[in-house]
Scaffold this motif. Structure first.
Motif, mmCIF file in Angstrom:
data_model
loop_
_atom_site.group_PDB
_atom_site.id
_atom_site.type_symbol
_atom_site.label_atom_id
_atom_site.label_comp_id
_atom_site.label_asym_id
_atom_site.label_seq_id
_atom_site.Cartn_x
_atom_site.Cartn_y
_atom_site.Cartn_z
ATOM 1 N N ALA A 45 0.841 -1.198 0.000
ATOM 2 C CA ALA A 45 0.000 0.000 0.000
ATOM 3 C C ALA A 45 0.874 1.244 0.000
ATOM 4 O O ALA A 45 1.825 1.347 0.775
ATOM 5 C CB ALA A 45 -0.930 0.011 1.202
ATOM 6 N N ILE A 46 0.515 2.195 -0.875
ATOM 7 C CA ILE A 46 1.240 3.461 -0.992
ATOM 8 C C ILE A 46 0.313 4.585 -0.563
ATOM 9 O O ILE A 46 -0.716 4.833 -1.190
ATOM 10 C CB ILE A 46 1.702 3.697 -2.446
ATOM 11 C CG1 ILE A 46 2.486 2.500 -2.976
ATOM 12 C CG2 ILE A 46 2.525 4.973 -2.542
ATOM 13 C CD1 ILE A 46 2.733 2.556 -4.476
ATOM 14 N N GLY A 47 0.676 5.260 0.523
ATOM 15 C CA GLY A 47 -0.192 6.293 1.079
ATOM 16 C C GLY A 47 -1.185 5.666 2.026
ATOM 17 O O GLY A 47 -2.235 5.186 1.601
ATOM 18 N N VAL A 48 -0.871 5.653 3.333
ATOM 19 C CA VAL A 48 -1.689 4.888 4.284
ATOM 20 C C VAL A 48 -2.210 5.754 5.432
ATOM 21 O O VAL A 48 -2.491 5.264 6.516
ATOM 22 C CB VAL A 48 -0.892 3.675 4.841
ATOM 23 C CG1 VAL A 48 -0.700 2.636 3.760
ATOM 24 C CG2 VAL A 48 0.459 4.092 5.425
ATOM 25 N N HIS A 49 -2.378 7.046 5.165
ATOM 26 C CA HIS A 49 -2.875 7.927 6.227
ATOM 27 C C HIS A 49 -4.393 7.875 6.329
ATOM 28 O O HIS A 49 -4.935 7.829 7.429
ATOM 29 C CB HIS A 49 -2.429 9.367 5.968
ATOM 30 C CG HIS A 49 -2.930 10.343 6.991
ATOM 31 N ND1 HIS A 49 -2.563 10.278 8.317
ATOM 32 C CD2 HIS A 49 -3.775 11.412 6.884
ATOM 33 C CE1 HIS A 49 -3.155 11.262 8.985
ATOM 34 N NE2 HIS A 49 -3.901 11.952 8.139
ATOM 35 N N GLY A 50 -5.103 7.901 5.202
ATOM 36 C CA GLY A 50 -6.555 7.984 5.220
ATOM 37 C C GLY A 50 -7.206 6.832 4.494
ATOM 38 O O GLY A 50 -7.197 5.686 4.953
ATOM 39 N N MET A 51 -7.779 7.118 3.296
ATOM 40 C CA MET A 51 -8.507 6.089 2.557
ATOM 41 C C MET A 51 -7.596 4.940 2.120
ATOM 42 O O MET A 51 -8.065 3.805 1.984
ATOM 43 C CB MET A 51 -9.197 6.688 1.334
ATOM 44 C CG MET A 51 -10.565 7.272 1.628
ATOM 45 S SD MET A 51 -11.714 6.141 2.456
ATOM 46 C CE MET A 51 -11.846 4.797 1.284
ATOM 47 N N GLY A 52 -6.324 5.207 1.903
ATOM 48 C CA GLY A 52 -5.416 4.121 1.549
ATOM 49 C C GLY A 52 -5.395 3.045 2.614
ATOM 50 O O GLY A 52 -5.382 1.841 2.308
ATOM 51 N N TRP A 53 -5.427 3.456 3.870
ATOM 52 C CA TRP A 53 -5.454 2.500 4.984
ATOM 53 C C TRP A 53 -6.805 1.793 5.066
ATOM 54 O O TRP A 53 -6.878 0.576 5.295
ATOM 55 C CB TRP A 53 -5.144 3.208 6.300
ATOM 56 C CG TRP A 53 -5.071 2.305 7.480
ATOM 57 C CD1 TRP A 53 -5.947 2.254 8.529
ATOM 58 C CD2 TRP A 53 -4.068 1.313 7.747
ATOM 59 N NE1 TRP A 53 -5.563 1.297 9.431
ATOM 60 C CE2 TRP A 53 -4.412 0.705 8.983
ATOM 61 C CE3 TRP A 53 -2.937 0.874 7.076
ATOM 62 C CZ2 TRP A 53 -3.642 -0.318 9.540
ATOM 63 C CZ3 TRP A 53 -2.173 -0.136 7.640
ATOM 64 C CH2 TRP A 53 -2.527 -0.730 8.849
ATOM 65 N N SER A 54 -7.882 2.543 4.849
ATOM 66 C CA SER A 54 -9.211 1.922 4.855
ATOM 67 C C SER A 54 -9.332 0.895 3.730
ATOM 68 O O SER A 54 -9.884 -0.192 3.926
ATOM 69 C CB SER A 54 -10.293 2.996 4.682
ATOM 70 O OG SER A 54 -10.291 3.901 5.768
ATOM 71 N N ASP A 55 -8.810 1.233 2.550
ATOM 72 C CA ASP A 55 -8.843 0.302 1.419
ATOM 73 C C ASP A 55 -8.049 -0.957 1.739
ATOM 74 O O ASP A 55 -8.509 -2.081 1.486
ATOM 75 C CB ASP A 55 -8.262 0.967 0.170
ATOM 76 C CG ASP A 55 -9.100 2.143 -0.315
ATOM 77 O OD1 ASP A 55 -10.302 2.177 -0.010
ATOM 78 O OD2 ASP A 55 -8.533 3.017 -0.989
#
Length: 434
Positions: free
Chosen positions: A43-53
């Motif tokens: 996962a690239i970018g895990v602060h917001g929606m990236g983490w939810s995804d």
């Protein structure tokens, strides 16, 4: 997908400056994965929606996270620790290119700010990875075209994070709209009224926070001093990185307006709005906007207002198909039909009964295994169609003109508008056209 929509998006690519054909020798063809194969996700970018995804994707059996990447070490360390607490050992990367080089990664989640989506998705496809990319897929019309071309060239599975496409009540509502029971539909109203989105106060530039690789965060965007208003969630309100509520929520909701009307290219687009709620806000994008897309015998109207909850039909957000016999009102909570007098029977609220994000993630994983691209609920072409549609609305607003799209030439009738079709890449990054 209608042929006219395909031709429209294909023609848009012709005006992308610096277009270049990617070498055939780099083409990657997918391995067919079986149910017994673990799918290894980065996962690239895990602060917001990236983490939810990522969290939704990991709920599927036979899926494991093996790598994370974020330019903010504070966020990265936090997410690594959360996965470690669940027994997962992952590699941590500050540079997404290193993650894409990792042969142990089969698929990637891209949850970065919008201005990074195109470059990362194209490079991920080129590296032989399947991709789940957040919406809107591109930050310009030209980027959307490049992303479609990359998927077609490298034959990778690309799911766009428009998870409403996986929800049953949205599909049921579309079936009712297409039934003809509403009568002639002359207007579709689409809106987002959000009091939870508050205007941002102007803040001075400051020192880059410890642990943040700000140059990498900027990527292809213009070089600017660090300002907390532009970082993390609030990047949405600046043209360098995104397109305000029009591209943030508009791609979700306008998508269903087009789907319900089986529509493609508007005859014209006009928009008006501004920072009416907070003229001194630190944001660039409008807090209040009305956009009208004109078709042959109906209009689609988008409107949004930051700081207000009282939207049409007493809903914060929604889509209303206004027909001669009645109006179908649809949002994330459900749908209902309000009759026009006695011309039809009312339909009480049909409530949402499932988790769209979880279903969308499962759909992605199923297609990664099956390679049946036609089974994707939100393939890259769907994401491109609606992102382009939203971009057209923003371009009408930014020019202050009623603009028209020339289907044959693949551009607007206005040179000022045409200058906004593509965005210049900065800091040594090259536009990934194909």
């Amino acid at each position: 997908m209608t042929n006219s929509r395909r031709k429209f998006l294909a023609s848009a690519s012709a005006i992308a400056a610096g277009a270049a054909i990617l070498p055939k020798s780099l083409s990657a063809f997918p391995k067919i994965r079986t149910a017994a194969d673990n799918i290894r996700v980065g996962a690239i970018g895990v602060h917001g929606m990236g983490w939810s995804d990522l969290t939704a994707i990991l709920k599927n059996p036979g899926v494991e996270c093996v790598a994370l990447c974020d330019v903010d070490k504070n966020v990265l360390d936090k997410r690594v620790a959360e996965l470690s607490a669940k027994g997962a050992t992952v590699k941590a990367y500050a540079d997404y290119r290193k993650l894409l080089e990792d042969k142990n990664v089969d698929a990637v989640v891209i949850g970065t700010p919008d201005h990074w989506h195109c470059l990362m998705m194209v490079e991920a496809c080129k590296a032989g990875k399947d991709v789940y990319v957040e919406k809107p897929i591109g930050n310009s019309i030209a980027e959307c075209r490049a992303m479609v071309a990359a998927q077609q060239k490298y034959k990778r599975v690309v799911q766009v994070g428009q998870w409403q496409r996986s929800q049953k009540h949205f599909r049921d509502a579309m079936e009712f709209v297409h039934s003809g029971k509403l009568g002639k539909i002359r207007l579709v109203k689409v809106w987002s009224y959000f009091s939870w989105v508050t205007p941002i106060t102007k803040l001075p530039d400051e020192k880059v926070p410890a642990g943040v690789d700000y140059d990498m965060w900027l990527g292809p965007a213009p070089k600017r001093p660090f300002n907390p208003n532009r970082f993390h969630f609030n990047f949405r309100w600046f043209w360098d990185y995104a397109g305000g509520l029009m591209t943030d929520w508009g791609v979700h909701l306008l998508d269903y307006a087009l789907l319900g009307m089986k529509a493609d290219i508007p005859n014209s687009i006009m928009a008006a709005g501004g920072k009416f709620e907070s003229p001194n806000s630190g944001a660039e994008t409008p807090d209040t906007l009305t956009t009208v897309y004109e078709f042959n015998d109906f209009n689609i109207q988008w409107e949004h207002a930051i700081g207000i909850d009282g939207g049409p039909y007493s809903r914060q957000h929604g889509i209303a198909f206004i027909g001669n016999n009645g109006t179908l009102v649809l949002d994330r909570e459900g749908w209902e039909v309000i009759p026009e007098g006695k011309r039809m029977e009312a339909v009480p609220v049909q409530k949402s009964s499932d988790n769209g994000l979880d279903l969308h993630a499962t759909n992605f994983i199923e297609v990664v295994r099956s390679r049946k691209m036609e089974d994707l609920h939100a393939p890259v072409q769907v994401g491109a169609d609606i992102a382009v549609f939203a971009q057209m609305g923003n371009i009408a607003f930014r020019t202050g003109k009623k603009i028209y799209w020339d289907k044959q030439k693949g551009k607007f009738n206005d040179e000022e508008a045409n200058k906004l079709i593509a965005k210049e890449y900065h800091n040594g990054y090259k536009f990934p056209a194909a």
